[in-house]
Design an enzyme around this catalytic site. Structure first.
Site, PDB file in Angstrom:
ATOM      1  N   TYR A   7       0.847  -1.197   0.000  1.00 40.92           N
ATOM      2  CA  TYR A   7       0.000   0.000   0.000  1.00 40.92           C
ATOM      3  C   TYR A   7       0.879   1.242   0.000  1.00 40.92           C
ATOM      4  O   TYR A   7       1.862   1.324   0.733  1.00 40.92           O
ATOM      5  CB  TYR A   7      -0.904  -0.007   1.241  1.00 40.92           C
ATOM      6  CG  TYR A   7      -1.701   1.268   1.432  1.00 40.92           C
ATOM      7  CD1 TYR A   7      -2.897   1.457   0.753  1.00 40.92           C
ATOM      8  CD2 TYR A   7      -1.243   2.269   2.285  1.00 40.92           C
ATOM      9  CE1 TYR A   7      -3.624   2.638   0.926  1.00 40.92           C
ATOM     10  CE2 TYR A   7      -1.958   3.429   2.463  1.00 40.92           C
ATOM     11  CZ  TYR A   7      -3.154   3.620   1.783  1.00 40.92           C
ATOM     12  OH  TYR A   7      -3.867   4.782   1.948  1.00 40.92           O
ATOM     13  N   HIS A   8       0.523   2.227  -0.818  1.00 34.34           N
ATOM     14  CA  HIS A   8       1.334   3.435  -0.996  1.00 34.34           C
ATOM     15  C   HIS A   8       0.801   4.566  -0.129  1.00 34.34           C
ATOM     16  O   HIS A   8      -0.292   5.076  -0.341  1.00 34.34           O
ATOM     17  CB  HIS A   8       1.300   3.862  -2.465  1.00 34.34           C
ATOM     18  CG  HIS A   8       2.455   4.741  -2.873  1.00 34.34           C
ATOM     19  ND1 HIS A   8       2.758   5.918  -2.222  1.00 34.34           N
ATOM     20  CD2 HIS A   8       3.372   4.612  -3.860  1.00 34.34           C
ATOM     21  CE1 HIS A   8       3.808   6.474  -2.803  1.00 34.34           C
ATOM     22  NE2 HIS A   8       4.215   5.698  -3.787  1.00 34.34           N
ATOM     23  N   GLY A   9       1.572   4.976   0.869  1.00 32.86           N
ATOM     24  CA  GLY A   9       1.195   6.113   1.704  1.00 32.86           C
ATOM     25  C   GLY A   9       1.419   7.433   0.984  1.00 32.86           C
ATOM     26  O   GLY A   9       1.910   7.483  -0.147  1.00 32.86           O
TER      27      GLY A   9
END
Length: 299
Positions: free
Chosen positions: A89-91
């Site tokens: 998951y890309h913050g």
């Protein structure tokens, strides 16, 4: 004057940590250039010749991770000995991913190659740093070559869009991206899901505005700056690998990876919900994430 001073102070509070991270990244590249010149290095940036300086870089970021976010990495034993594809998951800022790369190199002496958006390669003054840290374009050929050479390759299917427009609900924004699954099937390697707890509480984006969304979709450039940088607790969890299965289709593999909202592959919805309940408050809560810095039980 007072109003102006307060405004500037507020802006600095919002953006000082993200700007500090950018400063350190460019400083690292400058030090790499000095190291290259002093040692007259002309070797491939991915070669072992650079391992000494890689260790120095990794040590710096690992110390930063420990001090600022009390960083923890769990599930390293789930990584295969050989090649594989990490999906995460890309913050708002992928600083958690940088922490992961640093600790993985310090613990296992493994270099994980990172697929980055095209705009990253257009940033001035970072060419050597990108090469030494293993940042590659996300083409099918590049990924297959890396996997066949035995590397771990990481990718965030949501990419910049997920960074800009996801929020404390931690919604995945993959669209129809299935390329990583096609590459995994072709290379016959497992997919390993990964997620960092509280990454959206540390760094956030301003609430989505239609104008900025349209601007991104037309230019593919991130115009909205991240803010925050609060010292919340970061824990990265590496899930169980999804093994290569010659009988599975690309669509089924993507569905399997996405079964839980946070990229963990579990066989039942109950198990996924139990994991979410254990590791993440939904929606994300900044105060809870800050208090977790004092929670020693999960270590």
């Amino acid at each position: 004057v007072i109003i102006g001073s307060l405004t500037i102070s507020a802006i600095l509070v919002f953006f000082i940590v993200p700007l500090t991270i950018v400063f350190f990244i460019y400083l690292t590249n400058i030090l790499l250039l000095i190291y290259q010149r002093n040692n007259e290095l002309k070797a491939d940036p991915l070669s072992d010749v650079w391992n000494r300086v890689r260790k120095t870089i990794a040590t710096f970021w690992d110390i930063y991770a420990r001090i600022w976010h009390g960083y923890e990495l769990h599930g390293v034993g789930n990584l295969p000995e050989g090649p594989g594809i990490l999906v995460y998951y890309h913050g708002a800022i992928p600083i958690d991913y940088l922490y992961f790369l640093s600790r993985l190199f310090l613990w296992k002496k493994r270099l994980c190659l990172s697929v980055a958006d095209h705009f990253v390669f257009r940033l001035p003054g970072l060419k050597l740093l990108l090469g030494v840290t293993g940042v590659i374009p996300g083409t099918r050929e590049e990924c297959l070559a890396a996997l066949r050479n035995g590397y771990l390759v990481s990718i965030s299917p949501g990419g910049v869009r997920e960074a800009l427009f996801s929020d404390e609900s931690y919604q995945l924004m993959w669209g129809n991206r299935k390329g990583f699954a096609q590459v995994a099937l072709e290379a016959k390697v497992p997919i390993i899901p990964m997620y960092t707890q509280n990454v959206r509480e540390g760094y956030r984006m301003f609430k989505e505005r239609r104008f900025f969304r349209q601007l991104y979709e037309s230019t593919r450039l991130p115009f909205t700056p991240p803010y925050g940088g609060l010292p919340v607790k970061f824990r990265t969890y590496i899930g169980k690998p999804i093994p290569y299965d010659p009988n599975i289709t690309t669509e089924e593999l993507v569905e399997k990876v996405c079964k839980g909202k946070f990229l963990f592959s579990f066989q039942t919805k109950t198990a996924v919900q139990a994991l979410i309940s254990k590791h993440q408050t939904i929606p994300g809560n900044i105060w809870k994430a800050l208090l977790e810095r004092f929670d020693k039980r999960r270590k």
